[in-house]
Design a protein around this motif. Structure first.
Motif, PDB file in Angstrom:
ATOM      1  N   UNK A   1       0.833  -1.206   0.000  1.00 58.13           N
ATOM      2  CA  UNK A   1       0.000   0.000   0.000  1.00 58.13           C
ATOM      3  C   UNK A   1       0.870   1.260   0.000  1.00 58.13           C
ATOM      4  N   UNK A   2       1.940   1.261   0.787  1.00 60.83           N
ATOM      5  CA  UNK A   2       2.849   2.411   0.838  1.00 60.83           C
ATOM      6  C   UNK A   2       3.521   2.605  -0.515  1.00 60.83           C
ATOM      7  N   UNK A   3       4.064   1.532  -1.083  1.00 65.18           N
ATOM      8  CA  UNK A   3       4.748   1.631  -2.368  1.00 65.18           C
ATOM      9  C   UNK A   3       3.798   2.103  -3.472  1.00 65.18           C
ATOM     10  N   UNK A   4       2.596   1.581  -3.485  1.00 65.32           N
ATOM     11  CA  UNK A   4       1.630   1.989  -4.512  1.00 65.32           C
ATOM     12  C   UNK A   4       1.222   3.439  -4.333  1.00 65.32           C
ATOM     13  N   UNK A   5       1.059   3.876  -3.102  1.00 69.44           N
ATOM     14  CA  UNK A   5       0.684   5.273  -2.848  1.00 69.44           C
ATOM     15  C   UNK A   5       1.737   6.225  -3.399  1.00 69.44           C
ATOM     16  N   UNK A   6       3.004   5.910  -3.155  1.00 65.86           N
ATOM     17  CA  UNK A   6       4.092   6.780  -3.616  1.00 65.86           C
ATOM     18  C   UNK A   6       4.298   6.627  -5.129  1.00 65.86           C
ATOM     19  N   UNK A   7       3.952   5.475  -5.673  1.00 67.42           N
ATOM     20  CA  UNK A   7       4.024   5.312  -7.130  1.00 67.42           C
ATOM     21  C   UNK A   7       3.059   6.281  -7.816  1.00 67.42           C
ATOM     22  N   UNK A   8       1.901   6.481  -7.202  1.00 67.15           N
ATOM     23  CA  UNK A   8       0.897   7.382  -7.767  1.00 67.15           C
ATOM     24  C   UNK A   8       1.413   8.822  -7.812  1.00 67.15           C
ATOM     25  N   UNK A   9       2.075   9.239  -6.715  1.00 70.62           N
ATOM     26  CA  UNK A   9       2.661  10.576  -6.651  1.00 70.62           C
ATOM     27  C   UNK A   9       3.588  10.663  -5.451  1.00 70.62           C
ATOM     28  N   UNK A  10       4.615  11.509  -5.553  1.00 68.62           N
ATOM     29  CA  UNK A  10       5.525  11.717  -4.434  1.00 68.62           C
ATOM     30  C   UNK A  10       4.747  12.270  -3.245  1.00 68.62           C
ATOM     31  N   UNK A  11       5.083  11.800  -2.049  1.00 66.96           N
ATOM     32  CA  UNK A  11       4.382  12.244  -0.838  1.00 66.96           C
ATOM     33  C   UNK A  11       5.372  12.446   0.294  1.00 66.96           C
ATOM     34  N   UNK A  12       4.988  13.286   1.257  1.00 64.32           N
ATOM     35  CA  UNK A  12       5.763  13.413   2.488  1.00 64.32           C
ATOM     36  C   UNK A  12       5.131  12.517   3.546  1.00 64.32           C
ATOM     37  N   UNK A  13       5.844  12.298   4.628  1.00 60.88           N
ATOM     38  CA  UNK A  13       5.472  11.298   5.615  1.00 60.88           C
ATOM     39  C   UNK A  13       4.052  11.384   6.143  1.00 60.88           C
ATOM     40  N   UNK A  14       3.675  12.539   6.677  1.00 61.97           N
ATOM     41  CA  UNK A  14       2.342  12.627   7.284  1.00 61.97           C
ATOM     42  C   UNK A  14       1.242  12.460   6.230  1.00 61.97           C
TER      43      UNK A  14
ATOM     44  N   UNK B   1      11.231  19.723   0.056  1.00 60.44           N
ATOM     45  CA  UNK B   1      10.449  20.731  -0.649  1.00 60.44           C
ATOM     46  C   UNK B   1       9.944  21.736   0.378  1.00 60.44           C
ATOM     47  N   UNK B   2      10.068  23.004   0.061  1.00 58.92           N
ATOM     48  CA  UNK B   2       9.601  24.052   0.973  1.00 58.92           C
ATOM     49  C   UNK B   2       8.113  23.891   1.245  1.00 58.92           C
ATOM     50  N   UNK B   3       7.724  24.267   2.440  1.00 57.09           N
ATOM     51  CA  UNK B   3       6.330  24.207   2.854  1.00 57.09           C
ATOM     52  C   UNK B   3       5.881  25.579   3.316  1.00 57.09           C
ATOM     53  N   UNK B   4       4.634  25.921   3.040  1.00 55.17           N
ATOM     54  CA  UNK B   4       4.089  27.190   3.514  1.00 55.17           C
ATOM     55  C   UNK B   4       3.687  27.089   4.986  1.00 55.17           C
ATOM     56  N   UNK B   5       3.700  25.866   5.526  1.00 58.91           N
ATOM     57  CA  UNK B   5       3.246  25.629   6.895  1.00 58.91           C
ATOM     58  C   UNK B   5       4.372  25.124   7.789  1.00 58.91           C
ATOM     59  N   UNK B   6       5.548  25.735   7.732  1.00 60.05           N
ATOM     60  CA  UNK B   6       6.631  25.317   8.606  1.00 60.05           C
ATOM     61  C   UNK B   6       7.882  24.953   7.833  1.00 60.05           C
ATOM     62  N   UNK B   7       8.679  24.066   8.420  1.00 64.36           N
ATOM     63  CA  UNK B   7       9.961  23.700   7.787  1.00 64.36           C
ATOM     64  C   UNK B   7       9.747  22.908   6.494  1.00 64.36           C
ATOM     65  N   UNK B   8      10.806  22.776   5.694  1.00 66.02           N
ATOM     66  CA  UNK B   8      10.687  21.972   4.467  1.00 66.02           C
ATOM     67  C   UNK B   8      10.272  20.540   4.806  1.00 66.02           C
ATOM     68  N   UNK B   9       9.566  19.921   3.875  1.00 69.09           N
ATOM     69  CA  UNK B   9       9.096  18.556   4.069  1.00 69.09           C
ATOM     70  C   UNK B   9       9.935  17.588   3.247  1.00 69.09           C
ATOM     71  N   UNK B  10      10.158  16.399   3.823  1.00 64.48           N
ATOM     72  CA  UNK B  10      10.886  15.357   3.109  1.00 64.48           C
ATOM     73  C   UNK B  10       9.868  14.559   2.285  1.00 64.48           C
ATOM     74  N   UNK B  11      10.070  14.575   0.984  1.00 66.12           N
ATOM     75  CA  UNK B  11       9.199  13.830   0.074  1.00 66.12           C
ATOM     76  C   UNK B  11       9.859  12.522  -0.327  1.00 66.12           C
ATOM     77  N   UNK B  12       9.033  11.518  -0.563  1.00 62.91           N
ATOM     78  CA  UNK B  12       9.490  10.201  -0.981  1.00 62.91           C
ATOM     79  C   UNK B  12       9.112   9.996  -2.444  1.00 62.91           C
TER      80      UNK B  12
END
Length: 106
Positions: free
Chosen positions: A13-26, A61-72
């Motif tokens: 499920x995690x791999x497929x989710x990130x295959x669809x589009x890059x995402x950050x942890x939360x 990637x920069x975030x408008x809501x705090x520190x930069x986010x780590x994307x996978x």
């Protein structure tokens, strides 16, 4: 859901989710929670392991809501691994389904 069953499908499920589009942890926790009930304490160690195994690359990637986010981002190796897990999942569910159906009719 049984914890062992959940653990078995979580990677797929995690791999497929990130295959669809890059995402950050939360964001990934929220997406995966639509399918399997999980929390951050489950997802982050999995992301670290999959990154160490080179199935993910990360970038900030920069975030408008705090520190930069780590994307996978899913690597080519990650796509192949995801495809293998999907094949195994399909074979398993087909066999278990046929077995259960046979037990009902037998």
């Amino acid at each position: 859901m049984n914890a062992q069953l959940k653990k078995g499908v979580l990677e797929l499920v995690v791999l497929e989710s990130v295959r669809q589009r890059d995402m950050y942890g939360y964001e990934l926790v929220e997406e995966v929670s639509k399918v399997v009930d999980v929390n951050e304490g489950t997802i982050y160690p999995l992301l670290k392991r999959l990154t160490n195994e080179r199935y993910f690359e990360t970038y900030l990637r920069e975030s408008t809501e705090g520190p930069p986010r780590k994307y996978y981002h899913l690597t080519a190796a990650g796509v192949l691994y995801r495809d293998t897990l999907e094949k195994e999942w399909n074979e398993l569910t087909e066999k278990v389904g046929a077995f259960l159906e046979g037990c009902k009719n037998g």
